[in-house]
Scaffold this active site. Sequence first.
Site, PDB file in Angstrom:
ATOM      1  N   TYR A 257      -8.756  -6.099   4.311  1.00 50.67           N
ATOM      2  CA  TYR A 257      -7.297  -6.275   4.391  1.00 50.67           C
ATOM      3  C   TYR A 257      -6.720  -5.085   5.140  1.00 50.67           C
ATOM      4  O   TYR A 257      -7.118  -3.938   4.888  1.00 50.67           O
ATOM      5  CB  TYR A 257      -6.704  -6.353   2.980  1.00 50.67           C
TER       6      TYR A 257
ATOM      7  N   LYS B 165      -0.854   5.751   2.696  1.00 53.13           N
ATOM      8  CA  LYS B 165      -1.088   6.133   1.291  1.00 53.13           C
ATOM      9  C   LYS B 165      -1.060   7.663   1.079  1.00 53.13           C
ATOM     10  O   LYS B 165      -0.002   8.280   1.042  1.00 53.13           O
ATOM     11  CB  LYS B 165      -2.385   5.493   0.796  1.00 53.13           C
TER      12      LYS B 165
ATOM     13  N   ASP C  54      -9.716   1.555   9.908  1.00 55.68           N
ATOM     14  CA  ASP C  54      -8.542   1.484   9.034  1.00 55.68           C
ATOM     15  C   ASP C  54      -8.832   2.391   7.829  1.00 55.68           C
ATOM     16  O   ASP C  54      -9.485   1.973   6.877  1.00 55.68           O
ATOM     17  CB  ASP C  54      -8.298   0.036   8.595  1.00 55.68           C
TER      18      ASP C  54
HETATM   19  P1  KE4 Z   1       0.725  -0.924   3.405  1.00 52.54           P
HETATM   20  O1  KE4 Z   1       1.456  -1.706   4.481  1.00 52.54           O
HETATM   21  O2  KE4 Z   1       0.668  -1.687   2.086  1.00 52.54           O
HETATM   22  O3  KE4 Z   1       1.227   0.503   3.258  1.00 52.54           O
HETATM   23  O4  KE4 Z   1      -0.791  -0.765   3.894  1.00 52.54           O
HETATM   24  C1  KE4 Z   1      -1.530  -1.911   4.227  1.00 52.54           C
HETATM   25  C2  KE4 Z   1      -2.998  -1.579   4.125  1.00 52.54           C
HETATM   26  C3  KE4 Z   1      -3.716  -1.349   5.285  1.00 52.54           C
HETATM   27  N1  KE4 Z   1      -5.030  -1.039   5.245  1.00 52.54           N
HETATM   28  C4  KE4 Z   1      -5.683  -0.936   4.054  1.00 52.54           C
HETATM   29  C5  KE4 Z   1      -7.138  -0.594   4.057  1.00 52.54           C
HETATM   30  C6  KE4 Z   1      -4.995  -1.171   2.845  1.00 52.54           C
HETATM   31  O5  KE4 Z   1      -5.661  -1.088   1.674  1.00 52.54           O
HETATM   32  C7  KE4 Z   1      -3.630  -1.494   2.878  1.00 52.54           C
HETATM   33  C8  KE4 Z   1      -2.841  -1.793   1.619  1.00 52.54           C
HETATM   34  N2  KE4 Z   1      -3.597  -1.806   0.410  1.00 52.54           N
HETATM   35  C9  KE4 Z   1      -3.059  -2.629  -0.661  1.00 52.54           C
HETATM   36  C10 KE4 Z   1      -4.014  -2.615  -1.859  1.00 52.54           C
HETATM   37  N3  KE4 Z   1      -5.365  -2.638  -1.549  1.00 52.54           N
HETATM   38  C11 KE4 Z   1      -1.709  -2.168  -1.064  1.00 52.54           C
HETATM   39  C12 KE4 Z   1      -1.212  -2.749  -2.360  1.00 52.54           C
HETATM   40  C13 KE4 Z   1      -0.204  -3.835  -2.132  1.00 52.54           C
HETATM   41  O6  KE4 Z   1      -0.373  -4.654  -1.189  1.00 52.54           O
HETATM   42  O7  KE4 Z   1       0.776  -3.864  -2.908  1.00 52.54           O
END
Ligand code: KE4
Length: 430
Positions: A143, A266, A238
Amino acid sequence: MRKRSKALFVRAQRSIPGGVNSPVRAFRGVGGDPIFIRAGRGSRIVDEDGVPYIDFVCSWGPLILGHAAKPVQKALSQQIRRGTSFGAPTENEVVLAETICHAFPSVEKVRLVNSGTEATMSAIRLARAFTGQHKILKFDGCYHGHVDALLVRAGSGVATMGLPDCPGVPPGEAARTLSVPYNDLDAVQQALNLNRGEVAAIVVEPVVGNMGVVPPARGFLQGLRRLAREHGALLIFDEVITGFRLAYGGAQAYFGVRADLTCLGKIIGGGLPVGAYGGNKEIMRLIAPEGPVYQAGTLSGNPLAVSAGLATLKALKGPGVYKKLDALAARLVEGLRSAAAVVGVPVQINRVGSMFTAFFTGTPVTNYETAKTSDTGRYARFFHALLERGVYFPPSQFEACFVSLAHTVKDIDSTIRAAREAFKEAPASA
Ligand code: KE4
């Protein structure tokens, strides 16, 4: 039990889709209603009914120092007195960019954005501009945020909810995205050969967090590096989860493989919204206003968020930080393994550094197909049994647990004791 959370959830659903601002928070993967959090401090969060929990979600990764960490509080209170946003460059944005470039040798220039999604969206646009190609190769179960081009066989909340590929993404968009099994270099080679000269980038979570934690097989990342180069595609790591999590230089330092573009998020915001993407000068010079590839953001490099990120990264430079995180997580995983073994529950626990996932399956989990052999119903029962004992794991089998510098040996040992009971209370699904 949890009356205030229940009432708030009923109320929230009247004005927010699903009552949450991000799907994975809704407990759809484990059943029941989400708990609403009032506060956090160190390794603990307290819900709106005053119930405390040892927290292993850590806001899905950013809070590597723990909740309300003193250095972050201090940085924010100093900055807020000077103002919150100017829409003009500030010194701390330069300091954060220099810090990231210093930590990631493959990153000579970096652009700050507001989320991991913005980082990956911008990185694939840049890769397409730089290579002149349009196709993107990703991996099943990974993801990368809710970018149209990357919502194909995605992990995290998409996997949790078992969503088919997302409506609203135009078929043409999805058609430009190839997705193959993680850890399968032959499948990558085949996809590149079948789409020779058309692939702009290979985008990968160097350690997957979003199907649950899945480490790269020996040689996998090195193989991606070689194949990307052979096929004129950029290799995008990523590192939104792994950046500053696995090591100060992220997965690239941990595994010794350099990406062409790196996406971060993060931890670099310390709990406030910050994302970033960067690479060598030759690629990054295409980004406006230096070059023609447009990308912008009202609050990009926001002074408050940048101050929280800088305070966090400074604390991570301390002596023995990653050794401590690794030792705490190792103790917990060993304890979980033996607790499960005592009651005869088949679990596969994958851990890299301070991120781990307990998969409820007897099959080693090396990719999305094997991750999906997990008994998600059994995970749900385990999750709730832990919750009743004051331990907060991710409300989904397909997410990562995180250990922070605020967790103590006492927290770890209490969690292991709670898990011993929780494994007993989590019978297999029929
Ligand atoms: P954000 O747009 O949520 O800041 O980041 C997206 C993203 C991109 N790449 C990786 C590897 C990620 O894990 C994420 C977002 N992670 C999720 C949980 N695994 C965020 C939690 C959520 O969607 O509320």
